[in-house]
Design an enzyme around this catalytic site. Structure first.
Site, PDB file in Angstrom:
ATOM      1  N   LYS A  11      36.760  49.529  37.714  1.00  0.00           N
ATOM      2  CA  LYS A  11      38.129  49.639  38.246  1.00  0.00           C
ATOM      3  C   LYS A  11      38.978  50.473  37.280  1.00  0.00           C
ATOM      4  O   LYS A  11      38.444  51.377  36.650  1.00  0.00           O
ATOM      5  CB  LYS A  11      38.693  48.245  38.523  1.00  0.00           C
ATOM      6  CG  LYS A  11      37.735  47.425  39.404  1.00  0.00           C
ATOM      7  CD  LYS A  11      38.327  46.192  39.981  1.00  0.00           C
ATOM      8  CE  LYS A  11      37.295  45.509  40.870  1.00  0.00           C
ATOM      9  NZ  LYS A  11      37.803  44.325  41.540  1.00  0.00           N
ATOM     10  N   GLY A 172      38.085  39.053  42.187  1.00  0.00           N
ATOM     11  CA  GLY A 172      38.994  38.807  41.072  1.00  0.00           C
ATOM     12  C   GLY A 172      39.661  37.438  41.103  1.00  0.00           C
ATOM     13  O   GLY A 172      40.615  37.189  40.376  1.00  0.00           O
TER      14      GLY A 172
HETATM   15  P1  13P Z   1      35.224  40.814  40.556  1.00  0.00           P
HETATM   16  O1  13P Z   1      33.765  40.730  40.191  1.00  0.00           O
HETATM   17  O2  13P Z   1      36.123  41.003  39.366  1.00  0.00           O
HETATM   18  O3  13P Z   1      35.636  39.714  41.471  1.00  0.00           O
HETATM   19  O4  13P Z   1      35.384  42.188  41.382  1.00  0.00           O
HETATM   20  C1  13P Z   1      34.542  42.425  42.445  1.00  0.00           C
HETATM   21  C2  13P Z   1      34.737  43.813  42.901  1.00  0.00           C
HETATM   22  O5  13P Z   1      35.751  44.149  43.482  1.00  0.00           O
HETATM   23  C3  13P Z   1      33.679  44.783  42.608  1.00  0.00           C
HETATM   24  O6  13P Z   1      33.870  45.960  43.314  1.00  0.00           O
END
Ligand code: 13P
Length: 249
Positions: A11, A172
């Site tokens: 991200k 998340g």
């Molecule tokens: P998380 O693993 O932080 O929940 O994020 C998942 C995600 O959006 C991966 O693209």
């Protein structure tokens, strides 16, 4: 037998120098020949991360790409920029891009077609909101996302694609889908691919689960029949990612 693919989605995290440090830290931890390991990183980190990953099993991917070849699209990254840097995978249509950057099923479809044109494997994201799950329309919604995303994609291309099922309520939040919930939707995605294409394409395409995957939840999720790995956010930035990649050891 489908080879598992476990990808990190960084991200909007990690500066170029932090990216190099993280790749160097994780390199010895993510060795596992049974699995394709991909780090999808911010565009500015691609080249330094690629350099740092040399000689390891880590492949560097992108988090996004534009659907035009080149030109007056300020701020966008072209497919050729990615291939020239050695990128083989690109995340397309992440729910955060749909929510904050107005991506639609139609732009997702254009990006997928363009990625294939350049030999880049798209990791195609789909997923429902909590409201949609509560309304009982999860499968209908996902089928629609997949059908539009794959319009005009050939069977041969589809067979090589990766789909990431990421329930938005699990991203998340620390609220991981149960392995049964994840399996149910991943099986429905495979059935949808069989319907649009054929059984062989459905048997070949790799489907990941994403949403709060952790070292603790990975083994059970990745043991499910239709789950071929994961797309991992938060935990991909930590040594825990090594445990996720080595879920089978
Ligand atoms: P998380 O693993 O932080 O929940 O994020 C998942 C995600 O959006 C991966 O693209």
């Amino acid at each position: 037998m489908r080879k598992k693919i476990i990808a990190g989605n960084w991200k909007m995290n990690m500066t170029p120098s932090q990216a190099v440090a993280l790749v160097n830290e994780l390199k010895p931890l993510v060795a596992n020949d049974d699995v394709d390991v991909v780090f999808c990183v911010p565009a500015i980190d691609i080249i330094p991360a690629m350099e740092a990953a040399k000689g390891s099993n880590i492949q560097i991917g992108a988090e996004n790409m534009y659907f035009e070849e080149k030109g007056a699209y300020t701020g966008e990254i072209s497919p050729e920029m990615l291939t020239d840097a050695g990128v083989k995978y690109v995340i397309i249509g992440h729910s955060e891009r749909r929510e904050y950057f107005a991506e639609t099923d139609e732009t997702v479809n254009k990006k997928i077609l363009k990625a294939f044109e350049h030999g880049i494997t798209p990791i195609v994201c789909c997923g429902e909101t909590l409201t949609q799950r509560e309304q009982g329309i999860t499968i209908d919604w996902i089928r629609q996302q997949i059908k539009i995303a794959f319009q005009n994609v050939t069977a041969e291309q589809a067979a090589s694609a990766v789909i990431a099922y990421e329930p938005i309520w699990a991203i998340g939040t620390g609220k991981v889908a149960t392995s049964e919930q994840a399996q149910e939707v991943c099986a429905a995605i495979r059935a949808c691919i069989a319907e649009v294409y054929d059984e062989a394409t459905a048997a070949a395409i790799r489907i990941q689960y994403g949403g709060s995957v952790s070292a603790a939840s990975a083994p059970e999720l990745f043991a499910m029949a239709d789950i071929d790995g994961g797309l991992v956010g938060g935990a991909s930035l930590k040594p825990d990612f090594g445990k996720i990649v080595n879920y089978n050891k």
